[in-house]
Design a protein around this motif. Structure first.
Motif, PDB file in Angstrom:
ATOM      1  N   GLY A  93       0.728  -1.089   0.002  1.00 46.35           N
ATOM      2  CA  GLY A  93      -0.072  -0.010  -0.068  1.00 46.35           C
ATOM      3  C   GLY A  93       0.719   1.216  -0.111  1.00 46.35           C
ATOM      4  O   GLY A  93       0.264   2.436  -0.335  1.00 46.35           O
ATOM      5  N   ASP A  94       2.201   1.178   0.346  1.00 39.33           N
ATOM      6  CA  ASP A  94       3.275   2.108   0.417  1.00 39.33           C
ATOM      7  C   ASP A  94       4.395   1.740   0.021  1.00 39.33           C
ATOM      8  O   ASP A  94       5.236   1.134   0.802  1.00 39.33           O
ATOM      9  CB  ASP A  94       3.231   2.937   1.777  1.00 39.33           C
ATOM     10  CG  ASP A  94       3.638   4.314   1.571  1.00 39.33           C
ATOM     11  OD1 ASP A  94       4.799   4.245   0.864  1.00 39.33           O
ATOM     12  OD2 ASP A  94       2.893   5.369   1.851  1.00 39.33           O
ATOM     13  N   THR A  95       4.723   1.697  -1.381  1.00 44.45           N
ATOM     14  CA  THR A  95       5.857   1.177  -2.016  1.00 44.45           C
ATOM     15  C   THR A  95       7.103   1.628  -1.516  1.00 44.45           C
ATOM     16  O   THR A  95       8.416   1.231  -1.562  1.00 44.45           O
ATOM     17  CB  THR A  95       5.838   0.860  -3.203  1.00 44.45           C
ATOM     18  OG1 THR A  95       5.405   2.085  -4.009  1.00 44.45           O
ATOM     19  CG2 THR A  95       4.458  -0.128  -3.787  1.00 44.45           C
ATOM     20  N   TYR A  96       7.099   3.135  -1.090  1.00 46.81           N
ATOM     21  CA  TYR A  96       8.198   3.762  -0.658  1.00 46.81           C
ATOM     22  C   TYR A  96       8.841   3.020   0.821  1.00 46.81           C
ATOM     23  O   TYR A  96       9.906   3.114   1.011  1.00 46.81           O
ATOM     24  CB  TYR A  96       8.029   5.161  -0.403  1.00 46.81           C
ATOM     25  CG  TYR A  96       8.100   5.796  -2.016  1.00 46.81           C
ATOM     26  CD1 TYR A  96       9.147   6.185  -2.617  1.00 46.81           C
ATOM     27  CD2 TYR A  96       6.710   6.134  -2.649  1.00 46.81           C
ATOM     28  CE1 TYR A  96       9.118   6.417  -3.786  1.00 46.81           C
ATOM     29  CE2 TYR A  96       6.780   6.572  -3.752  1.00 46.81           C
ATOM     30  CZ  TYR A  96       7.993   6.889  -4.552  1.00 46.81           C
ATOM     31  OH  TYR A  96       8.162   7.428  -5.616  1.00 46.81           O
ATOM     32  N   LEU A  97       7.844   2.800   1.670  1.00 46.01           N
ATOM     33  CA  LEU A  97       8.091   2.122   2.958  1.00 46.01           C
ATOM     34  C   LEU A  97       8.852   0.906   2.676  1.00 46.01           C
ATOM     35  O   LEU A  97       9.817   0.487   3.142  1.00 46.01           O
ATOM     36  CB  LEU A  97       6.962   1.825   3.785  1.00 46.01           C
ATOM     37  CG  LEU A  97       6.137   3.446   4.423  1.00 46.01           C
ATOM     38  CD1 LEU A  97       5.129   2.738   5.567  1.00 46.01           C
ATOM     39  CD2 LEU A  97       7.184   4.101   5.077  1.00 46.01           C
ATOM     40  N   PHE A  98       8.121   0.295   1.732  1.00 43.26           N
ATOM     41  CA  PHE A  98       8.758  -1.025   1.118  1.00 43.26           C
ATOM     42  C   PHE A  98      10.381  -1.024   0.721  1.00 43.26           C
ATOM     43  O   PHE A  98      11.080  -1.702   0.998  1.00 43.26           O
ATOM     44  CB  PHE A  98       8.086  -1.772  -0.093  1.00 43.26           C
ATOM     45  CG  PHE A  98       8.483  -3.124  -0.468  1.00 43.26           C
ATOM     46  CD1 PHE A  98       9.520  -3.476   0.134  1.00 43.26           C
ATOM     47  CD2 PHE A  98       7.697  -3.773  -1.647  1.00 43.26           C
ATOM     48  CE1 PHE A  98       9.869  -5.080  -0.442  1.00 43.26           C
ATOM     49  CE2 PHE A  98       7.811  -4.754  -2.104  1.00 43.26           C
ATOM     50  CZ  PHE A  98       8.996  -5.585  -1.434  1.00 43.26           C
ATOM     51  N   ALA A  99      10.529   0.074   0.033  1.00 45.65           N
ATOM     52  CA  ALA A  99      11.946   0.237  -0.711  1.00 45.65           C
ATOM     53  C   ALA A  99      12.758   0.816   0.575  1.00 45.65           C
ATOM     54  O   ALA A  99      14.011   0.356   0.557  1.00 45.65           O
ATOM     55  CB  ALA A  99      11.839   1.689  -1.491  1.00 45.65           C
ATOM     56  N   GLY A 100      12.324   1.408   1.778  1.00 47.05           N
ATOM     57  CA  GLY A 100      13.199   1.813   2.880  1.00 47.05           C
ATOM     58  C   GLY A 100      13.385   0.269   3.497  1.00 47.05           C
ATOM     59  O   GLY A 100      14.641   0.285   3.986  1.00 47.05           O
ATOM     60  N   PRO A 227      -2.195   8.063  10.216  1.00 46.82           N
ATOM     61  CA  PRO A 227      -1.535   7.450  11.334  1.00 46.82           C
ATOM     62  C   PRO A 227      -1.196   5.901  11.182  1.00 46.82           C
ATOM     63  O   PRO A 227      -0.262   5.384  11.907  1.00 46.82           O
ATOM     64  CB  PRO A 227      -2.453   7.652  12.510  1.00 46.82           C
ATOM     65  CG  PRO A 227      -3.868   7.806  11.824  1.00 46.82           C
ATOM     66  CD  PRO A 227      -3.645   8.460  10.423  1.00 46.82           C
ATOM     67  N   ARG A 228      -1.952   5.218  10.471  1.00 49.46           N
ATOM     68  CA  ARG A 228      -1.615   3.710  10.124  1.00 49.46           C
ATOM     69  C   ARG A 228      -0.499   3.561   9.349  1.00 49.46           C
ATOM     70  O   ARG A 228       0.378   2.384   9.778  1.00 49.46           O
ATOM     71  CB  ARG A 228      -2.656   2.968   9.342  1.00 49.46           C
ATOM     72  CG  ARG A 228      -2.678   3.276   8.010  1.00 49.46           C
ATOM     73  CD  ARG A 228      -3.581   2.559   6.894  1.00 49.46           C
ATOM     74  NE  ARG A 228      -3.208   2.975   5.798  1.00 49.46           N
ATOM     75  CZ  ARG A 228      -2.072   2.317   4.944  1.00 49.46           C
ATOM     76  NH1 ARG A 228      -1.188   1.545   5.512  1.00 49.46           N
ATOM     77  NH2 ARG A 228      -1.827   2.904   3.704  1.00 49.46           N
ATOM     78  N   LEU A 229      -0.062   4.619   8.697  1.00 50.43           N
ATOM     79  CA  LEU A 229       1.410   4.392   8.192  1.00 50.43           C
ATOM     80  C   LEU A 229       2.610   4.222   9.180  1.00 50.43           C
ATOM     81  O   LEU A 229       3.343   3.359   8.956  1.00 50.43           O
ATOM     82  CB  LEU A 229       1.726   5.878   7.524  1.00 50.43           C
ATOM     83  CG  LEU A 229       2.867   5.885   6.501  1.00 50.43           C
ATOM     84  CD1 LEU A 229       2.672   5.063   5.058  1.00 50.43           C
ATOM     85  CD2 LEU A 229       3.362   7.329   6.068  1.00 50.43           C
TER      86      LEU A 229
END
Length: 327
Positions: A93-100, A227-229
């Protein structure tokens, strides 16, 4: 001035949450996007002191081969695979978090690994070797691993990422080796180890705090809106580190004696967050750096807890029997 310089590095468990809170509050009240343009030079200057004194001669020492091979298997097969599975399950749902998360998973070990191995009375010489070889291999493999892990989800230029990794790892490493040689021409090795080297991690910590502050402040409004992020990022990091420790402790208990097992645990469960946060911020932006910043909250505390747990309960064996099982 000396107390101020050492303040963050000696109180990371308090400093990191305070910087995250300060970054969050600053991001809600002022526009901090201008700080982003300084992340690349700050990252290079942050990593450079860490590289001064790295013993590259350890690479060529014909020792600790079994430990090295097992650590490489964990660092470059098991842990990236774990990050990929967690990313595809929780973070699409948030691929930038995945990249990190992916970046942290493929840049293993750091000076923190050596320090905690020393605190726990593990095999320091082996830890140095694992650190140097893991760092160099991680720098070479990182662009290709990222292409495999997140290339389907995010636009990625392999050549640009390769040049960026070179700037963030190989350039500071070369500068560190040259600086170390120049220092040893002027000072004795004992003087360097006792009077100069203790200052280097403290200097680097300030750079890491700048990047953490910047990445958190630039994500402040997004965290308020979603906030769930933040909760999802923290949950994934807790699972990531929990499984890492479980795997490495089990392998250490089964195949290695105590000193080598300690070096294995700290050489694989810990990630090189200083380089990871800079690479995430410059390659994918502040959203990816947010994920690595959250890891700063957990990594030091987890390493300290393991050290206390080991001292109290002796969870790693003193020796192994002929069947390769810890006793």
């Amino acid at each position: 001035m000396r107390k101020l310089l050492f303040l963050p590095s000696r109180n990371l468990s308090l400093t990191i949450p305070m910087v995250i809170l300060a970054g969050f509050m600053a991001g809600l009240t002022v526009n901090t996007s201008g700080l982003n343009q300084y992340i690349l030079p700050v990252t290079i200057l942050m990593i450079y002191p860490i590289m001064i004194g790295i013993k590259t001669e350890e690479i060529f020492t014909p020792s600790h081969n079994k430990l090295l091979l097992v650590s490489l298997g964990i660092n470059f097969i098991i842990i990236p695979l774990l990050a990929y599975l967690l990313g595809t399950f929780f973070l699409l749902g948030d691929t930038y978090l995945f990249a990190g998360l992916a970046i942290a998973s493929i840049l293993p070990t750091s000076n923190m690994s050596i320090a905690f191995t020393m605190f726990a009375r593990g095999n320091v010489a082996a830890s140095i070797k694992l650190t140097v070889i893991g760092l160099i291999l991680g720098a070479i493999l990182a662009p290709w691993y990222l292409l495999l892990m997140v290339g389907r989800y995010l636009p990625m230029d392999v050549w640009a990422t390769t040049k960026l990794v070179g700037l963030l790892v190989l350039l500071p490493l070369t500068m560190g080796i040259l600086t170390h040689g120049l220092l040893l021409r002027r000072y004795s090795r004992d003087h360097f180890e006792s009077r100069i080297k203790p200052y280097l991690p403290a200097i680097s910590t300030w750079g890491a705090l700048y990047i953490v502050f910047t990445s958190i402040s630039m994500n402040a409004h997004r965290v308020i809106a979603e906030p769930r992020l933040l909760l999802m990022g923290l949950l994934v990091q807790v699972i990531f580190y929990g499984i890492n420790y479980a795997i490495t402790i089990k392998i250490g208990r089964t195949f290695f004696e105590r000193k080598d097992a300690i070096a294995l645990v700290y050489g694989t469960a810990l990630r090189n967050l200083s380089i990871s946060v800079g690479l995430a911020a410059t390659a994918f932006g502040p959203h990816a750096a947010l994920m690595v910043s959250l890891a700063f909250l957990l990594q030091g505390q987890a390493a300290a807890w393991f050290c206390r747990l080991f001292e109290k309960n002796r969870i790693l064996p003193e020796k192994i029997n002929h069947a390769g099982v810890g006793l």
